[in-house]
Design a protein around this motif. Structure first.
Motif, mmCIF file in Angstrom:
data_model
loop_
_atom_site.group_PDB
_atom_site.id
_atom_site.type_symbol
_atom_site.label_atom_id
_atom_site.label_comp_id
_atom_site.label_asym_id
_atom_site.label_seq_id
_atom_site.Cartn_x
_atom_site.Cartn_y
_atom_site.Cartn_z
ATOM 1 N N PHE A 1 0.839 -1.194 0.000
ATOM 2 C CA PHE A 1 0.000 0.000 0.000
ATOM 3 C C PHE A 1 0.875 1.246 0.000
ATOM 4 N N GLY A 2 0.345 2.318 -0.510
ATOM 5 C CA GLY A 2 1.051 3.592 -0.517
ATOM 6 C C GLY A 2 0.726 4.388 -1.760
ATOM 7 N N ARG A 3 1.133 5.651 -1.739
ATOM 8 C CA ARG A 3 0.857 6.526 -2.872
ATOM 9 C C ARG A 3 1.525 6.016 -4.156
ATOM 10 N N ASN A 4 2.758 5.522 -4.014
ATOM 11 C CA ASN A 4 3.512 5.037 -5.171
ATOM 12 C C ASN A 4 3.795 3.555 -5.026
ATOM 13 N N GLU A 5 3.903 2.878 -6.144
ATOM 14 C CA GLU A 5 4.171 1.444 -6.127
ATOM 15 C C GLU A 5 5.569 1.191 -5.609
ATOM 16 N N HIS A 6 5.736 0.134 -4.846
ATOM 17 C CA HIS A 6 7.023 -0.174 -4.229
ATOM 18 C C HIS A 6 7.992 -0.715 -5.270
ATOM 19 N N THR A 7 9.240 -0.282 -5.122
ATOM 20 C CA THR A 7 10.267 -0.739 -6.062
ATOM 21 C C THR A 7 11.129 -1.842 -5.472
ATOM 22 N N GLY A 8 11.018 -2.076 -4.152
ATOM 23 C CA GLY A 8 11.805 -3.124 -3.523
ATOM 24 C C GLY A 8 11.409 -4.506 -4.021
ATOM 25 N N GLN A 9 12.344 -5.442 -3.928
ATOM 26 C CA GLN A 9 12.125 -6.789 -4.460
ATOM 27 C C GLN A 9 11.910 -7.840 -3.375
ATOM 28 N N LYS A 10 12.152 -7.486 -2.100
ATOM 29 C CA LYS A 10 12.065 -8.501 -1.035
ATOM 30 C C LYS A 10 10.660 -9.059 -0.905
ATOM 31 N N LEU A 11 9.668 -8.184 -0.927
ATOM 32 C CA LEU A 11 8.293 -8.647 -0.761
ATOM 33 C C LEU A 11 7.852 -9.481 -1.955
ATOM 34 N N LYS A 12 8.288 -9.115 -3.157
ATOM 35 C CA LYS A 12 7.966 -9.930 -4.339
ATOM 36 C C LYS A 12 8.569 -11.321 -4.204
ATOM 37 N N LYS A 13 9.785 -11.356 -3.697
ATOM 38 C CA LYS A 13 10.433 -12.663 -3.536
ATOM 39 C C LYS A 13 9.704 -13.509 -2.493
ATOM 40 N N LEU A 14 9.194 -12.850 -1.447
ATOM 41 C CA LEU A 14 8.436 -13.591 -0.443
ATOM 42 C C LEU A 14 7.185 -14.215 -1.062
ATOM 43 N N SER A 15 6.489 -13.459 -1.900
ATOM 44 C CA SER A 15 5.275 -13.990 -2.523
ATOM 45 C C SER A 15 5.609 -15.122 -3.485
ATOM 46 N N GLU A 16 6.735 -15.013 -4.195
ATOM 47 C CA GLU A 16 7.156 -16.106 -5.085
ATOM 48 C C GLU A 16 7.503 -17.339 -4.268
ATOM 49 N N LEU A 17 8.208 -17.115 -3.169
ATOM 50 C CA LEU A 17 8.590 -18.221 -2.298
ATOM 51 C C LEU A 17 7.355 -18.886 -1.698
ATOM 52 N N GLY A 18 6.359 -18.092 -1.391
ATOM 53 C CA GLY A 18 5.134 -18.616 -0.802
ATOM 54 C C GLY A 18 4.121 -19.073 -1.825
ATOM 55 N N LEU A 19 4.510 -19.075 -3.139
ATOM 56 C CA LEU A 19 3.627 -19.512 -4.225
ATOM 57 C C LEU A 19 2.303 -18.754 -4.224
ATOM 58 N N GLY A 20 2.370 -17.460 -3.887
ATOM 59 C CA GLY A 20 1.172 -16.648 -3.837
ATOM 60 C C GLY A 20 1.226 -15.490 -4.804
ATOM 61 N N SER A 21 0.433 -14.491 -4.538
ATOM 62 C CA SER A 21 0.317 -13.347 -5.418
ATOM 63 C C SER A 21 1.081 -12.158 -4.847
ATOM 64 N N TYR A 22 1.374 -11.215 -5.718
ATOM 65 C CA TYR A 22 1.954 -9.951 -5.286
ATOM 66 C C TYR A 22 1.211 -8.846 -6.010
ATOM 67 N N ALA A 23 0.739 -7.829 -5.261
ATOM 68 C CA ALA A 23 0.001 -6.739 -5.895
ATOM 69 C C ALA A 23 0.148 -5.469 -5.076
ATOM 70 N N HIS A 24 0.246 -4.344 -5.775
ATOM 71 C CA HIS A 24 0.195 -3.042 -5.126
ATOM 72 C C HIS A 24 -1.244 -2.564 -5.196
ATOM 73 N N VAL A 25 -1.867 -2.382 -4.039
ATOM 74 C CA VAL A 25 -3.293 -2.049 -3.971
ATOM 75 C C VAL A 25 -3.474 -0.550 -4.146
ATOM 76 N N THR A 26 -4.322 -0.190 -5.074
ATOM 77 C CA THR A 26 -4.636 1.210 -5.338
ATOM 78 C C THR A 26 -6.119 1.458 -5.104
ATOM 79 N N ASP A 27 -6.500 2.703 -5.244
ATOM 80 C CA ASP A 27 -7.903 3.053 -5.102
ATOM 81 C C ASP A 27 -8.753 2.303 -6.129
ATOM 82 N N ALA A 28 -8.174 2.057 -7.309
ATOM 83 C CA ALA A 28 -8.924 1.397 -8.383
ATOM 84 C C ALA A 28 -9.077 -0.099 -8.156
ATOM 85 N N SER A 29 -8.130 -0.713 -7.421
ATOM 86 C CA SER A 29 -8.155 -2.174 -7.291
ATOM 87 C C SER A 29 -8.566 -2.670 -5.918
#
Length: 933
Positions: free
Chosen positions: A888-916
């Motif tokens: 969450f946040g005004r701008n999408e995150h550029t860090g890769q650690k959280l993406k790697k966690l979602s890949e490791l956990g075989l789940g999804s990764y998404a930046h939540v916006t007002d539209a989604s």
């Protein structure tokens, strides 16, 4: 030496009575008060003991294998009792009367102590298993009776003490210490009378009337006392004079409790005694631990000048159980009572308005804002209800679903604020008072109709009337809400404009002061921001073809910043971290006004995907970044300025067209072909057939609950698998176009596997932003409109110490989950590793075979992840518990650690916006389908 010892003892016997007789009468009387206060504390401990014991009894009656426990009540302390009896500062005849009253109180205490110990023995011997709690009920009834008897005898003794104190008073009644003592004593006595009138029921399931009128009148009395008490403080010596202010603060705290009590006494609270009991205990603790303590400190600090009398602490009692139920009326809610007014005729005043008048005008603004907050709460409630209700329109499918439910316990009429507002209106001139108080009454009437309609919906859903009328009455109520929201919006604008015209008709007392100059400059900017906001509303309503011009607002923003040092000349700068600094709201308003203009200029309609109404982001910005800063400045100022009002989200609740029941699907005559199960990396899913033993995959082996073991050395086994066919319908969204999914998502969980969803939420202080926590709450609530009884939701927080705030809860209790979401607040620091550990522990306990077992980590930033946690994520993913990550946040995150966690956990990764936000979590709940779906 022996003779000397005997002589010393004789002298002691001779001197002792003399010394005792030299003791002041007030001192001896305060020994009695001390005995009563200590005895009251003992009674309170027994009272608390009985409350906890009764909770255990209630659980035992429902589940007999639950054992009862009762803490030891301890010995009965005699020290203060004997000290009171031996006070010889009172003449013999009066002392004999006081001692007789003391003996009565002591006997009751002794009887209460015996009864408590009899109950302790009864519980310790587990005799309740032999007589089915028969003796327990008798002992509890005896204790309740003794609480009442103690209170009666204690009050009788205090009356005697007070009468004796007055008889020994030698100072004139005009003495400032006696005047202060009298004023404080009257306030304390008033609070005690209220406590004595409030009911406390041992059984919280008791439903009975609560004395709203008494609490409301007590608030009005307190308001008068707060305005007058302390007038004599300047005539007192320090530190006794300082205790007057502390006592006044204690009374203000009592007032706050009563205000919350009135507001919280809504329909949901009226269904049991829980609310009344909580109010009772809160007032009791505030009375004893703050108000009486401050009064005793005043008495103590007054000793060098005057010997005054203390006040005993309050002792609680329990009311007899009531059989009266709160009845829900079956009649429809009558329309609110409207009033029409001619335009207010305002005349220019020659003299500045009084401080009381300025305070009252700002009270009106605060009350309007509180009304708007409650309207917004109702908009959210009925919006969620509307989306749920649509699934019950089909008469053939509705009976097969879980019961439709409705609750509006989070909606609270601003009753206490309204009560104080009407009382404060006496500060306004009669013609003005009559009109603005009448307009406020109309707003209150509208809110009351909203409340009444919601009570109707409670009855409507609980009695399942929607099965008979296919939501006909529900539709009528929702249609009425649309009308009421619009009317309240217009009426509040009229009231605010009249309040402001009254305010502007009076000259300012300090027109050259920097507070006034800066405040006026800020108000000019706010007026232009208001016009721009209404222009945005008109555009989204379709009343105008384009968004408003922002040239004037931009110029105001620049001018406000440019004139800062000229406007704020002489005002102290404390720094941004200091809440008393006026420069912070001034500067923020100037900057934010420019950002608001830029936001309007850069607006572009969403090209694709489901989104909340675009007006919502303007609504949050205007209220949080502009109105809040302006009102903050006004609160800091002492210049007779007027606050401004928030604006409602007029598009928060929009009526959806009733959906016609879909035609039944045509049976497909072709044989159904089983689709292969998509295999997550490192995990082999099996297609299952009925009563068939399927060899486990070579690696990893399968454990008893059908999840693969991570121990690769475990022997291979033949395991019977579930007969439910499960298909994983999508891969990790790291590799999938998220927007495409959002466009095609179905707002239903029909045909999808049951969910075991653990929401691992970051509610650290950094989440306090319109782009973070509000979107997170909205995302969760959008899912709650769809969850089924078989879906289980858990909530784990990892702000500060990781903790489970919602144990696995069925989707049938969506309203309960929603209330928990509303309570979430951002505070503390982040402890992500412990949060992940606790989330997996929770998910494993509630594991659903063949279900969608998933942890959703919601955060606004990355944090270091230990090797232990990394390995835990990897192993659990192999065991069919997946980890998805939302940022969450005004701008999408550029860090890769959280993406790697979602890949490791075989789940999804998404930046939540007002539209989604509204659909993001629904996608996670649709991660698995049932066979043939």
């Amino acid at each position: 030496m022996r003779r000397f010892s005997i002589l010393f003892i004789l002298l002691a016997f001779i001197i002792s009575p003399v010394a005792a007789q030299q003791e002041a009468p007030q001192t001896s009387l305060n020994h009695y008060i001390e005995f009563l206060s200590q005895s009251s504390e003992l009674v309170i401990r027994r009272f608390e003991m009985l409350r906890k014991y009764q909770d255990d009894v209630s659980r035992y009656r429902k589940k007999p294998d639950y054992g009862l426990r009762l803490q030891s009540s301890g010995p009965l302390e005699e020290y203060y009792y004997k000290k009171a009896l031996h006070g010889l500062g009172i003449e013999a005849g009066r002392r004999e009367q006081l001692n007789a009253g003391t003996e009565n109180v002591w006997k009751v205490l002794g009887k209460l102590d015996e009864t408590c110990k009899a109950l302790e023995t009864y519980v310790l011997l587990k005799d309740y298993k032999r007589d089915n709690l028969k003796k327990s009920d008798a002992l509890v009834a005896d204790m309740q009776s003794l609480f009442e008897r103690y209170a009666h005898d204690k009050n009788a003794l205090y009356t005697q003490i007070r009468r004796t104190y007055v008889e020994h008073q030698s100072h004139p009644a005009t003495d400032p210490y006696l005047l202060t003592e009298k004023a404080m004593g009257e306030v304390i006595a008033s609070q005690q009378r209220l406590l004595e009138a409030l009911p406390y029921y041992l059984n919280e399931e008791t439903s009975a009337e609560w004395p709203v009128t008494l609490v409301r009148q007590s608030m009005l009395d307190d308001e008068k006392a707060l305005a007058t008490i302390g007038n004599t403080a300047s005539q007192l010596q320090y530190p006794a004079s300082d205790m007057v202010g502390s006592f006044k603060s204690a009374l203000a705290s009592m007032q706050d409790i009563k205000g919350r009590a009135l507001n919280d006494h809504n329909f949901a609270a009226q269904q049991s005694a829980k609310h009344g009991n909580e109010v009772y205990m809160s007032l009791l603790k505030q009375f004893n631990q703050d108000m009486v303590e401050m009064y005793e400190a005043f008495v103590g600090y007054s000793k060098p000048v005057h010997l005054l009398l203390n006040y005993p602490k309050f002792s609680p009692v329990m009311k007899a159980e009531s059989s009266g139920d709160v009845v829900v009326s079956g009649k429809g809610t009558p329309p609110f009572q409207d009033k029409s007014y001619q335009p207010l005729n305002v005349k220019k005043a020659s003299a500045p308005a009084s401080a009381a008048m300025i305070k009252t005008l700002n009270q009106y603004v605060d009350w309007i804002n509180q009304s708007l907050r409650q309207m917004h709460m109702m908009q959210m409630i009925v919006r969620n209800y509307q989306s749920s209700a649509e699934y019950y329109r089909d008469a053939t499918k509705a009976p097969k679903r879980a019961n439709l439910s409705y609750s509006h316990e989070d909606f609270k009429l601003p009753s206490s604020e309204y009560t104080l507002l009407l009382a404060a209106s006496s500060a306004l001139p009669e013609p003005y008072r009559k009109q603005v108080s009448g307009e406020a009454e109309v707003l209150m009437n509208i809110l009351q109709e909203m409340d009444g309609l919601s009570i109707e919906l409670v009855r409507y859903t609980s009695e399942k009337q929607y099965l008979q009328d296919q939501l006909k009455r529900s539709d009528a109520i929702l249609d009425r809400y649309v009308v009421l929201f619009d009317i309240l919006d217009k009426k509040k604008e009229q009231l605010y404009n009249d309040i402001r015209r009254i305010h502007e008709s009076y000259p300012n007392a300090s027109p050259t002061a920097s507070w006034y100059i800066a405040g006026n400059a800020m108000l000019k900017t706010m007026d232009n921001a208001h016009d721009a906001m209404f222009g945005v509303r008109d555009y989204f309503r379709g009343d105008v073809p384009k968004l408003p011009e922002t040239t004037v607002l931009e110029a105001d923003s620049r001018q406000l910043i440019a004139d800062e040092y000229k406007n704020m000349k002489g005002l102290q700068r404390y720094g941004r971290s200091n809440g008393l600094c006026p420069y912070t709201p001034y500067e923020d308003l100037g900057t934010n006004a420019g950002r608001f203009a830029e936001k309007i200029q850069k607006y572009k309609p969403a090209s694709s995907g489901y989104a909340a109404h675009p007006y919502e982001s303007f609504y949050y910005f205007y209220n949080n970044e502009l109105v809040y800063q302006y009102n903050n400045f006004i609160e800091l100022s002492k210049a007779g300025l007027l606050k401004t009002i928030n604006q409602p989200d007029v598009f928060a609740f929009r009526r959806t067209k009733p959906q016609k029941p879909a035609a039944p699907p045509v049976e497909n005559e072709e044989p159904e072909i089983e689709k292969p199960v998509e295999k997550p990396v490192g995990n082999i899913a099996q297609v299952q057939t009925n009563n068939t033993e399927i060899p486990a995959a070579p690696k990893p082996p399968v454990r008893e609950d059908a999840r693969p073991l991570t121990n690769e050395a475990a022997p291979l086994a033949q395991v019977k698998r579930d007969t439910v066919y499960v298909e994983r319908v999508r891969v990790d969204t790291v590799y999938v176009d998220r927007n495409a999914q959002l466009q095609n998502v179905t707002r239903s969980l029909d045909g999808f596997a049951p969910n075991n969803m653990v929401l691992l939420l970051d509610v650290s202080s950094s989440m306090n932003s319109p782009y973070k926590l509000p979107l997170l709450k909205r995302s969760i609530k959008s899912l709650l409109t769809l969850v089924r009884p078989e879906d289980m939701i858990s909530i784990v927080l990892y702000s500060g110490k990781a903790r489970v705030v919602l144990k696995p809860t069925s989707g049938a209790k969506a309203a309960e989950i929603s209330r928990m979401i509303d309570l979430l607040q951002s505070d503390g620091d982040t402890d992500g590793n412990e949060g992940i550990k606790l989330a997996y522990k929770t998910a494993n306990k509630q594991y659903i075979r063949a279900g969608n077992n998933r942890i959703v980590l919601a955060t606004d930033g990355e944090f270091p992840v230990s090797d232990e946690v990394t390995d835990m994520i990897r192993q659990n993913a192999r065991q069919d518990i997946y980890l998805s990550v939302f940022t969450f946040g005004r701008n999408e995150h550029t860090g890769q650690k959280l993406k790697k966690l979602s890949e490791l956990g075989l789940g999804s990764y998404a930046h939540v916006t007002d539209a989604s936000a509204d659909l993001q979590l629904i996608l996670e709940a649709q991660a698995k389908k049932l066979a043939g779906k």
